[in-house]
Design an enzyme around this catalytic site. Sequence first.
Site, PDB file in Angstrom:
ATOM      1  N   CYS A   1       3.101  -3.868 161.813  1.00  0.00           N
ATOM      2  CA  CYS A   1       2.290  -3.116 162.756  1.00  0.00           C
ATOM      3  C   CYS A   1       2.060  -1.702 162.217  1.00  0.00           C
ATOM      4  O   CYS A   1       2.917  -1.142 161.540  1.00  0.00           O
ATOM      5  CB  CYS A   1       2.898  -2.988 164.155  1.00  0.00           C
ATOM      6  SG  CYS A   1       3.267  -4.561 164.917  1.00  0.00           S
TER       7      CYS A   1
ATOM      8  N   ARG B   1      -0.912  -3.456 157.455  1.00  0.00           N
ATOM      9  CA  ARG B   1       0.399  -3.690 158.059  1.00  0.00           C
ATOM     10  C   ARG B   1       0.370  -4.800 159.118  1.00  0.00           C
ATOM     11  O   ARG B   1       1.413  -5.189 159.646  1.00  0.00           O
ATOM     12  CB  ARG B   1       0.919  -2.402 158.719  1.00  0.00           C
ATOM     13  CG  ARG B   1       1.027  -1.237 157.766  1.00  0.00           C
ATOM     14  CD  ARG B   1       1.496   0.010 158.490  1.00  0.00           C
ATOM     15  NE  ARG B   1       2.856  -0.152 158.950  1.00  0.00           N
ATOM     16  CZ  ARG B   1       3.931   0.102 158.236  1.00  0.00           C
ATOM     17  NH1 ARG B   1       3.805   0.548 157.012  1.00  0.00           N
ATOM     18  NH2 ARG B   1       5.129  -0.077 158.732  1.00  0.00           N
TER      19      ARG B   1
ATOM     20  N   TRP C   1       0.996  -6.856 164.025  1.00  0.00           N
ATOM     21  CA  TRP C   1       1.423  -8.098 163.368  1.00  0.00           C
ATOM     22  C   TRP C   1       2.390  -8.745 164.354  1.00  0.00           C
ATOM     23  O   TRP C   1       3.462  -8.217 164.631  1.00  0.00           O
ATOM     24  CB  TRP C   1       2.118  -7.791 162.041  1.00  0.00           C
ATOM     25  CG  TRP C   1       2.417  -9.012 161.235  1.00  0.00           C
ATOM     26  CD1 TRP C   1       1.566  -9.658 160.400  1.00  0.00           C
ATOM     27  CD2 TRP C   1       3.664  -9.725 161.171  1.00  0.00           C
ATOM     28  NE1 TRP C   1       2.194 -10.733 159.823  1.00  0.00           N
ATOM     29  CE2 TRP C   1       3.481 -10.803 160.279  1.00  0.00           C
ATOM     30  CE3 TRP C   1       4.902  -9.564 161.792  1.00  0.00           C
ATOM     31  CZ2 TRP C   1       4.489 -11.711 159.987  1.00  0.00           C
ATOM     32  CZ3 TRP C   1       5.915 -10.469 161.501  1.00  0.00           C
ATOM     33  CH2 TRP C   1       5.698 -11.528 160.610  1.00  0.00           C
TER      34      TRP C   1
ATOM     35  N   ASN D   1       6.195  -0.321 166.629  1.00  0.00           N
ATOM     36  CA  ASN D   1       6.331  -1.148 165.431  1.00  0.00           C
ATOM     37  C   ASN D   1       7.814  -1.438 165.273  1.00  0.00           C
ATOM     38  O   ASN D   1       8.606  -0.508 165.168  1.00  0.00           O
ATOM     39  CB  ASN D   1       5.789  -0.367 164.214  1.00  0.00           C
ATOM     40  CG  ASN D   1       6.184  -0.999 162.893  1.00  0.00           C
ATOM     41  OD1 ASN D   1       6.340  -2.209 162.801  1.00  0.00           O
ATOM     42  ND2 ASN D   1       6.351  -0.182 161.875  1.00  0.00           N
ATOM     43  N   GLY D   2       8.181  -2.720 165.289  1.00  0.00           N
ATOM     44  CA  GLY D   2       9.602  -3.064 165.155  1.00  0.00           C
ATOM     45  C   GLY D   2       9.941  -4.193 166.100  1.00  0.00           C
ATOM     46  O   GLY D   2       9.050  -4.873 166.612  1.00  0.00           O
TER      47      GLY D   2
ATOM     48  N   GLU E   1       5.592 -15.766 140.159  1.00  0.00           N
ATOM     49  CA  GLU E   1       4.683 -14.742 140.673  1.00  0.00           C
ATOM     50  C   GLU E   1       3.241 -15.247 140.680  1.00  0.00           C
ATOM     51  O   GLU E   1       2.495 -15.009 141.632  1.00  0.00           O
ATOM     52  CB  GLU E   1       4.851 -13.466 139.835  1.00  0.00           C
ATOM     53  CG  GLU E   1       3.933 -12.312 140.170  1.00  0.00           C
ATOM     54  CD  GLU E   1       4.021 -11.828 141.611  1.00  0.00           C
ATOM     55  OE1 GLU E   1       4.926 -12.216 142.353  1.00  0.00           O
ATOM     56  OE2 GLU E   1       3.132 -11.048 142.003  1.00  0.00           O
TER      57      GLU E   1
ATOM     58  N   LYS F   1       0.983 -15.554 144.057  1.00  0.00           N
ATOM     59  CA  LYS F   1      -0.321 -14.890 144.217  1.00  0.00           C
ATOM     60  C   LYS F   1      -1.366 -15.892 144.681  1.00  0.00           C
ATOM     61  O   LYS F   1      -2.154 -15.614 145.568  1.00  0.00           O
ATOM     62  CB  LYS F   1      -0.804 -14.280 142.903  1.00  0.00           C
ATOM     63  CG  LYS F   1      -0.308 -12.965 142.449  1.00  0.00           C
ATOM     64  CD  LYS F   1      -0.405 -11.776 143.329  1.00  0.00           C
ATOM     65  CE  LYS F   1       0.669 -11.763 144.360  1.00  0.00           C
ATOM     66  NZ  LYS F   1       1.769 -10.913 144.209  1.00  0.00           N
TER      67      LYS F   1
ATOM     68  N   GLU G   1      -0.662 -17.202 148.427  1.00  0.00           N
ATOM     69  CA  GLU G   1      -0.761 -16.255 149.543  1.00  0.00           C
ATOM     70  C   GLU G   1      -2.182 -15.796 149.816  1.00  0.00           C
ATOM     71  O   GLU G   1      -2.510 -15.448 150.942  1.00  0.00           O
ATOM     72  CB  GLU G   1       0.173 -15.056 149.351  1.00  0.00           C
ATOM     73  CG  GLU G   1      -0.217 -14.106 148.265  1.00  0.00           C
ATOM     74  CD  GLU G   1       0.741 -12.932 148.141  1.00  0.00           C
ATOM     75  OE1 GLU G   1       1.316 -12.517 149.133  1.00  0.00           O
ATOM     76  OE2 GLU G   1       0.904 -12.448 147.003  1.00  0.00           O
TER      77      GLU G   1
ATOM     78  N   HIS H   1      12.513 -32.859 136.147  1.00  0.00           N
ATOM     79  CA  HIS H   1      13.528 -33.224 137.137  1.00  0.00           C
ATOM     80  C   HIS H   1      12.915 -33.403 138.523  1.00  0.00           C
ATOM     81  O   HIS H   1      13.603 -33.269 139.529  1.00  0.00           O
ATOM     82  CB  HIS H   1      14.637 -32.162 137.159  1.00  0.00           C
ATOM     83  CG  HIS H   1      15.330 -32.045 135.848  1.00  0.00           C
ATOM     84  ND1 HIS H   1      16.231 -32.989 135.387  1.00  0.00           N
ATOM     85  CD2 HIS H   1      15.226 -31.119 134.863  1.00  0.00           C
ATOM     86  CE1 HIS H   1      16.663 -32.635 134.189  1.00  0.00           C
ATOM     87  NE2 HIS H   1      16.060 -31.505 133.849  1.00  0.00           N
TER      88      HIS H   1
ATOM     89  N   LYS I   1       1.662  -6.209 154.871  1.00  0.00           N
ATOM     90  CA  LYS I   1       2.113  -5.580 153.627  1.00  0.00           C
ATOM     91  C   LYS I   1       3.550  -5.114 153.718  1.00  0.00           C
ATOM     92  O   LYS I   1       4.295  -5.169 152.756  1.00  0.00           O
ATOM     93  CB  LYS I   1       1.201  -4.387 153.344  1.00  0.00           C
ATOM     94  CG  LYS I   1       1.508  -3.664 152.077  1.00  0.00           C
ATOM     95  CD  LYS I   1       0.662  -4.196 150.951  1.00  0.00           C
ATOM     96  CE  LYS I   1       1.085  -3.662 149.608  1.00  0.00           C
ATOM     97  NZ  LYS I   1       1.116  -4.729 148.613  1.00  0.00           N
TER      98      LYS I   1
HETATM   99  C1  F6R Z   1       3.533 -10.720 147.652  1.00  0.00           C
HETATM  100  C2  F6R Z   1       4.075  -9.586 148.371  1.00  0.00           C
HETATM  101  C3  F6R Z   1       5.364  -9.756 149.077  1.00  0.00           C
HETATM  102  C4  F6R Z   1       6.235  -8.510 148.864  1.00  0.00           C
HETATM  103  C5  F6R Z   1       7.505  -8.611 149.729  1.00  0.00           C
HETATM  104  C6  F6R Z   1       8.434  -7.460 149.479  1.00  0.00           C
HETATM  105  O1  F6R Z   1       2.340 -10.404 147.016  1.00  0.00           O
HETATM  106  O2  F6R Z   1       3.487  -8.540 148.416  1.00  0.00           O
HETATM  107  O3  F6R Z   1       6.021 -10.899 148.664  1.00  0.00           O
HETATM  108  O4  F6R Z   1       6.560  -8.409 147.515  1.00  0.00           O
HETATM  109  O5  F6R Z   1       7.138  -8.647 151.070  1.00  0.00           O
HETATM  110  O6  F6R Z   1       7.843  -6.251 149.810  1.00  0.00           O
HETATM  111  P1  F6R Z   1       8.391  -4.877 149.267  1.00  0.00           P
HETATM  112  O7  F6R Z   1       8.232  -4.889 147.785  1.00  0.00           O
HETATM  113  O8  F6R Z   1       7.534  -3.852 149.924  1.00  0.00           O
HETATM  114  O9  F6R Z   1       9.825  -4.786 149.663  1.00  0.00           O
END
Ligand code: F6R
Length: 613
Positions: free
Chosen positions: A2, A27, A74, A100-101, A486, A490, A493, A509, A608
């Site tokens: 949020c 957010r 969110w 937010n929380g 990774e 990407k 998501e 396996h 994010k």
């Molecule tokens: C994927 C992504 C998330 C963050 C994860 C940790 O693209 O952005 O997987 O890496 O939520 O976030 P931080 O790095 O902010 O602790």
Amino acid sequence: MCGIVAYVGPREAYPILIKGLYRLEYRGYDSAGICLVRKNDLKIYKCKGKVSELETHLSGKDVSGTIGMAHTRWATHGEPSVINAHPHSSQNKSLSIIHNGIIENYAVLRSELKNRGYHFTSETDTEVLIHLIEDIQTNEKVPVEEAVRIALNQVIGAYAIVVLSKGCPDKIIAARKGSPLVVGIGKDEFFVASDATPIIEYTDNVVFMNDEEIAIIERDKPLKIKTITNQDKTPYVQKLEINLGEIEKGGFDHFMLKEIFEQPRSIRDSMRGRLHADLGFVTLGGIHDYEQKILNADRIIMTACGTSWHAALVGEYLIEDLVRIPVEVEYSSEFRYRNPVIHENDIVIAISQSGETADTLAAIELAKSKGATVLGICNVVGSSIARATHAGVYTHAGPEIGVASTKAFTAQVSVLVLFGLLLAQKKGTIPQSQFYRLLHELNAIPSKVETILKLNDQIRNIARIYKDVKNSLYLGRGYNFPVALEGALKLKEISYIHAEGYPAAEMKHGPIALIDESMPVFFIAPKRGTYEKMITNIEEVKARKGKIIAIITRGDETLKKMADHYIEIPDTDEMLVPLLATIPLQLISYHIAVMRNCNVDQPRNLAKSVTVE
Ligand code: F6R
């Protein structure tokens, strides 16, 4: 998650709030809402969906007022809907809150308040808090800031809140615990926000609030801060170091693409003043005082989530390789709940782009409580994790706004390489010649990234071929196993295509059963390390008619012949390959998502900054 923003001052609040919401939309974007104080009344408008929907909903309406607050949500408690959207009002409508929380004890508080005659209109935990504040204010006849303070003493959980009262049309009450909150101080105006991005175009003087602090913000009066235990605090005013250009798209269609293309710069910035290739040394000022402790450590534990966890895995490989200190990598969410063995002689490194991830913060607190030294590798200056750790190294990637992490990952890996090299030199664990070679190789990485970015059109063409697949596999070995993870993250998501990352040898396996002519398999196969073994794995996939998309070292004629498609990257040292091999995978995911009409910068269900566990 949020995002929250608030304003009081001489200007019209609405344009500041709506622009602030757009900046904070990364957010969360399940619903948006705004509260303006006008004619001693609280005018509340809310909408399901994105900020643009709120803006459309408000067009033509009277949105005047010089004090207000706004929220982008969110969802945690209660589905995304207008009813659950913030702001929430107290029962007598004299108070309003954005939050937010998560209020963990909301169920108990809710039933107590229900017994006292309060009615709830939403399913949120937030509504509980504003009824509680009203209840305290009515019964104890105290000012709103005191009612907020007393209420927060009854709350278990995390919060960043802003409260407005129609009885105090020039006053904002804000408080935080566990969720971020920044107060911006202008000439005769104040701003409050979840991060500094809604504030920077108006002032660069900010106060990053600490946990359990309440800000009492009144027009034409100095900012007052007190703790929830009622101790006065002197506000610590800091200068912001980001500028507006850094948080705008700068001609790119999406923040994600801009951030991918920023990587030559962001990697350079993460090494600036730290990597001295010509002079033959590395410095990391932020951890200087802890160097000896790290060198004497029995073990390093890295803790992180998501992409940052992948960076930690690369860190594990390279620190063990370079420094010979055992390294363990832990998901923060598992680490915090599994009673791990932590000694005083352990070094715990928390990695986080946002510096706000709730699980990582909790892992830090756990490690500290066991006496470990905790270091942070964070991107956001002044973030909660940066402040909770004993010391740390900022990544300096600049603001990352696209929800999918790109430049933060390469900056984290760059910092981890510097960290490994610094320790290796001090500990004498690698030959000088290797050390100097690595310094020069690292120095050359930004320009090598530039050459990969020039392949964007070729990568887009490959993306077009695979944009409609349902599943995909990403395989790598050694340093490129985390790159495979990774790459898969990407793709899934942002394009919602099922993608799995595996160590290439593990494929036989189980996952090999998935391979048929419709399965694209991305191999990260540079001519380094276990290259010959990768060739065998590629043969195994080819034999089952899987489609091979290979990331190869420039000029590798063998793999050019074997692969259905290939992307050439410049040669570099094995341990630096992740910094290069990740780039084409980011671009593939980006283009596939765009071709599938996905919202690249704000993928569904994601946010994010994951400030809830
Ligand atoms: C994927 C992504 C998330 C963050 C994860 C940790 O693209 O952005 O997987 O890496 O939520 O976030 P931080 O790095 O902010 O602790």
